[in-house]
Design an enzyme around this catalytic site. Structure first.
Site, PDB file in Angstrom:
ATOM      1  N   TYR A 145      37.474  36.706  37.998  1.00 31.93           N
ATOM      2  CA  TYR A 145      37.082  36.675  36.488  1.00 31.93           C
ATOM      3  C   TYR A 145      36.615  35.368  36.225  1.00 31.93           C
ATOM      4  O   TYR A 145      35.441  35.357  35.251  1.00 31.93           O
ATOM      5  CB  TYR A 145      38.292  37.164  35.790  1.00 31.93           C
ATOM      6  CG  TYR A 145      38.244  36.970  34.246  1.00 31.93           C
ATOM      7  CD1 TYR A 145      37.278  37.901  33.414  1.00 31.93           C
ATOM      8  CD2 TYR A 145      39.020  36.042  33.466  1.00 31.93           C
ATOM      9  CE1 TYR A 145      37.164  37.759  32.317  1.00 31.93           C
ATOM     10  CE2 TYR A 145      38.860  35.885  32.059  1.00 31.93           C
ATOM     11  CZ  TYR A 145      38.071  36.807  31.395  1.00 31.93           C
ATOM     12  OH  TYR A 145      37.841  36.660  29.882  1.00 31.93           O
ATOM     13  N   LYS A 149      32.785  34.414  34.925  1.00 32.11           N
ATOM     14  CA  LYS A 149      32.339  33.926  33.573  1.00 32.11           C
ATOM     15  C   LYS A 149      31.761  32.493  33.604  1.00 32.11           C
ATOM     16  O   LYS A 149      30.750  32.220  32.886  1.00 32.11           O
ATOM     17  CB  LYS A 149      33.636  33.717  32.730  1.00 32.11           C
ATOM     18  CG  LYS A 149      34.502  34.799  32.181  1.00 32.11           C
ATOM     19  CD  LYS A 149      33.770  35.282  30.974  1.00 32.11           C
ATOM     20  CE  LYS A 149      34.279  36.623  30.359  1.00 32.11           C
ATOM     21  NZ  LYS A 149      33.517  37.108  29.433  1.00 32.11           N
TER      22      LYS A 149
HETATM   23  N1  LIG Z   1      41.272  38.317  24.308  1.00 28.58           N
HETATM   24  C1  LIG Z   1      41.413  37.153  24.717  1.00 28.58           C
HETATM   25  O1  LIG Z   1      42.464  36.592  24.876  1.00 28.58           O
HETATM   26  C2  LIG Z   1      40.074  36.756  25.321  1.00 28.58           C
HETATM   27  C3  LIG Z   1      40.280  35.170  26.032  1.00 28.58           C
HETATM   28  C4  LIG Z   1      39.129  34.813  26.538  1.00 28.58           C
HETATM   29  C5  LIG Z   1      38.268  35.434  26.589  1.00 28.58           C
HETATM   30  N2  LIG Z   1      37.896  36.433  26.119  1.00 28.58           N
HETATM   31  C6  LIG Z   1      36.545  37.270  26.271  1.00 28.58           C
HETATM   32  O2  LIG Z   1      36.304  37.647  24.755  1.00 28.58           O
HETATM   33  C7  LIG Z   1      35.728  38.862  24.919  1.00 28.58           C
HETATM   34  C8  LIG Z   1      36.333  40.115  24.096  1.00 28.58           C
HETATM   35  O3  LIG Z   1      37.513  40.202  24.616  1.00 28.58           O
HETATM   36  P1  LIG Z   1      38.490  41.448  23.811  1.00 28.58           P
HETATM   37  O4  LIG Z   1      39.910  40.773  24.213  1.00 28.58           O
HETATM   38  O5  LIG Z   1      38.211  41.748  22.735  1.00 28.58           O
HETATM   39  O6  LIG Z   1      38.443  42.333  25.131  1.00 28.58           O
HETATM   40  P2  LIG Z   1      38.457  44.085  25.042  1.00 28.58           P
HETATM   41  O7  LIG Z   1      38.740  44.770  26.182  1.00 28.58           O
HETATM   42  O8  LIG Z   1      39.141  44.440  23.901  1.00 28.58           O
HETATM   43  O9  LIG Z   1      36.767  43.998  24.718  1.00 28.58           O
HETATM   44  C9  LIG Z   1      35.723  44.172  25.480  1.00 28.58           C
HETATM   45  C10 LIG Z   1      34.991  45.762  25.163  1.00 28.58           C
HETATM   46  O10 LIG Z   1      33.883  45.666  26.316  1.00 28.58           O
HETATM   47  C11 LIG Z   1      33.863  47.032  26.749  1.00 28.58           C
HETATM   48  N3  LIG Z   1      33.073  47.088  28.077  1.00 28.58           N
HETATM   49  C12 LIG Z   1      33.579  46.805  29.283  1.00 28.58           C
HETATM   50  N4  LIG Z   1      32.740  46.879  30.369  1.00 28.58           N
HETATM   51  C13 LIG Z   1      31.406  47.366  29.431  1.00 28.58           C
HETATM   52  C14 LIG Z   1      30.299  47.707  29.986  1.00 28.58           C
HETATM   53  N5  LIG Z   1      29.889  47.696  31.266  1.00 28.58           N
HETATM   54  N6  LIG Z   1      29.513  48.520  29.064  1.00 28.58           N
HETATM   55  C15 LIG Z   1      29.761  48.469  27.846  1.00 28.58           C
HETATM   56  N7  LIG Z   1      31.056  47.965  27.340  1.00 28.58           N
HETATM   57  C16 LIG Z   1      31.899  47.484  28.260  1.00 28.58           C
HETATM   58  C17 LIG Z   1      35.143  47.377  26.572  1.00 28.58           C
HETATM   59  O11 LIG Z   1      35.363  49.019  26.603  1.00 28.58           O
HETATM   60  C18 LIG Z   1      35.827  46.841  25.526  1.00 28.58           C
HETATM   61  O12 LIG Z   1      35.835  47.605  24.388  1.00 28.58           O
HETATM   62  C19 LIG Z   1      35.599  39.228  26.510  1.00 28.58           C
HETATM   63  O13 LIG Z   1      34.314  38.787  26.979  1.00 28.58           O
HETATM   64  C20 LIG Z   1      36.732  38.212  26.988  1.00 28.58           C
HETATM   65  O14 LIG Z   1      36.313  37.961  28.429  1.00 28.58           O
HETATM   66  C21 LIG Z   1      38.818  37.218  25.401  1.00 28.58           C
END
Ligand SMILES: NC(=O)c1ccc[n+]([C@@H]2O[C@H](COP(=O)([O-])OP(=O)(O)OC[C@H]3O[C@@H](n4cnc5c(N)ncnc54)[C@H](O)[C@@H]3O)[C@@H](O)[C@H]2O)c1
Length: 339
Positions: A145, A149
């Site tokens: 992962y 990124k």
């Molecule tokens: N939540 C955290 O703690 C955290 C920490 C570090 C980074 N991030 C980053 O922030 C972003 C949002 O995270 P989140 O917690 O809201 O995650 P989340 O899983 O709730 O949201 C990600 C969304 O992307 C959609 N998705 C996945 N693959 C897809 C595809 N091929 N086409 C279209 N949609 C797709 C999923 O259905 C989901 O709704 C991500 O990029 C994640 O890597 C989150």
């Protein structure tokens, strides 16, 4: 602030849906995309429904056609499979849905003269270096992962240099709060703990629980996330997003149990492969550049989230049918569906 045409990918997910709400409140014209593999349509508020498109970013033609039609000035790219611990067991899907999917967005965006891209990266790019992580440290991811990124970040820098669009890279960490997916057995430790307690069952901790993390309340980062799309002086910046104060998983677990009024005890399991022991960030840049302030203490944030989780109720965990790699190394919480 000038009103803009904006595209948010991952808009039915946890952070993306909160961001869309804020951008609409500011009066922007906001398009959302999500394939609903992890996010929920119910996270898309009525005002955002007309401009929501269910679309899989792995479908290069469809995303190119949508971007050609909408011609967004700003793109917030949040869509991801962000199951860091799982990524060693599903490396192809983590690459296709993260790195490849991002390029499928970025290329038509460049062709259609996007002004700024805000890429949601992760603290995972720092790997197991000595925390607190600051933005000037090298990228040294130690898992699939984090590698995806890091590649997304580097692709952004290279293509921006050649084609001249603005970008901001945000590195959030351990975000929690209402709308988080309670049914995901592979990530979101606080949500997993709460989903177990909603069934009056104890939760599992990998390792001895002395790993340290800082936890970010969603309400504290919505405005900074939105600001990253507009603020003039921050193009080309990488910004950690979240508080500096670190807690052990045991300390966080105690707060969750106490706030839930539960007298259950965690069950300890072996470490997960390649899990970083200590991971927290400096937040000086986020405070200075995008107005981040860690107003909400961990116990206040957890209380808020418990209030929400109790209204939603227990969600049946959704396991993948199979892993790309296993060789008996996957945690038994997954293979035996314990969560
Ligand atoms: N939540 C955290 O703690 C955290 C920490 C570090 C980074 N991030 C980053 O922030 C972003 C949002 O995270 P989140 O917690 O809201 O995650 P989340 O899983 O709730 O949201 C990600 C969304 O992307 C959609 N998705 C996945 N693959 C897809 C595809 N091929 N086409 C279209 N949609 C797709 C999923 O259905 C989901 O709704 C991500 O990029 C994640 O890597 C989150």
């Amino acid at each position: 602030m000038k009103k803009s045409t904006i595209l948010v990918t991952g808009s039915a997910g946890f952070m993306g849906s909160h961001l869309v709400d804020a951008l609409i409140d500011q009066g922007n014209s906001v398009y959302g995309i999500d394939n609903l593999s992890i996010g929920y349509l119910k996270n898309v508020i009525p005002k955002a429904r007309k401009t929501f498109v269910k679309l899989d970013l792995r479908d290069r033609k469809k995303i190119a056609s949508l971007i050609g039609r909408v011609k967004p000035e700003i793109i917030f790219h949040l869509a991801a499979i962000a199951r860091e611990g799982l990524s060693q067991f599903t490396p192809i899907s983590h690459t296709e849905n993260n790195y490849n999917a991002y390029l499928n967005v970025l290329i038509p965006a460049i062709k259609n003269k996007v002004r700024r891209v805000v890429l949601f990266s992760s603290m995972a790019v720092y790997g197991d270096q000595e925390p607190p992580f600051s933005e000037d440290m090298l990228r040294k991811p130690i898992d699939i992962y984090g590698t995806a990124k890091a590649a997304m970040e580097q692709a952004t820098e290279a293509l921006s240099d050649v084609f001249g669009f603005e970008y901001v890279i945000l590195r959030p960490h351990n975000v929690y709060g209402p709308r988080q997916n309670l049914a995901d057995p592979y990530r979101n430790v606080i949500a997993i703990f709460m989903n177990r307690l909603l069934q009056k069952k104890p939760f599992y901790i990998y390792g001895n629980g002395e790993q340290t993390r800082s936890f970010t309340y969603i309400g504290d980062i919505v405005s900074p996330m939105a600001t990253a799309g507009f603020q003039a002086n921050i193009s080309g910046e990488i910004i950690n997003l979240g508080p500096e104060r670190a807690y052990t998983i045991n300390q966080m677990a105690e707060i969750v149990l106490k706030s839930f009024g539960s007298d259950l005890h965690p069950i300890y399991l072996p470490d997960r492969p390649r899990e970083v022991k200590d991971a927290f960030c400096s937040s000086a840049k986020a405070k200075k550049l995008i107005g981040f302030s860690d107003k909400t203490s961990l116990s206040e944030g957890i209380k808020e989230m418990i209030g929400w989780a109790k209204t939603v109720g227990f969600k049946e965990p959704k396991y993948l049918r199979s892993l790309e790699l296993n060789e008996g190394k996957a945690p038994k919480t997954w293979s035996e569906k314990l969560i």
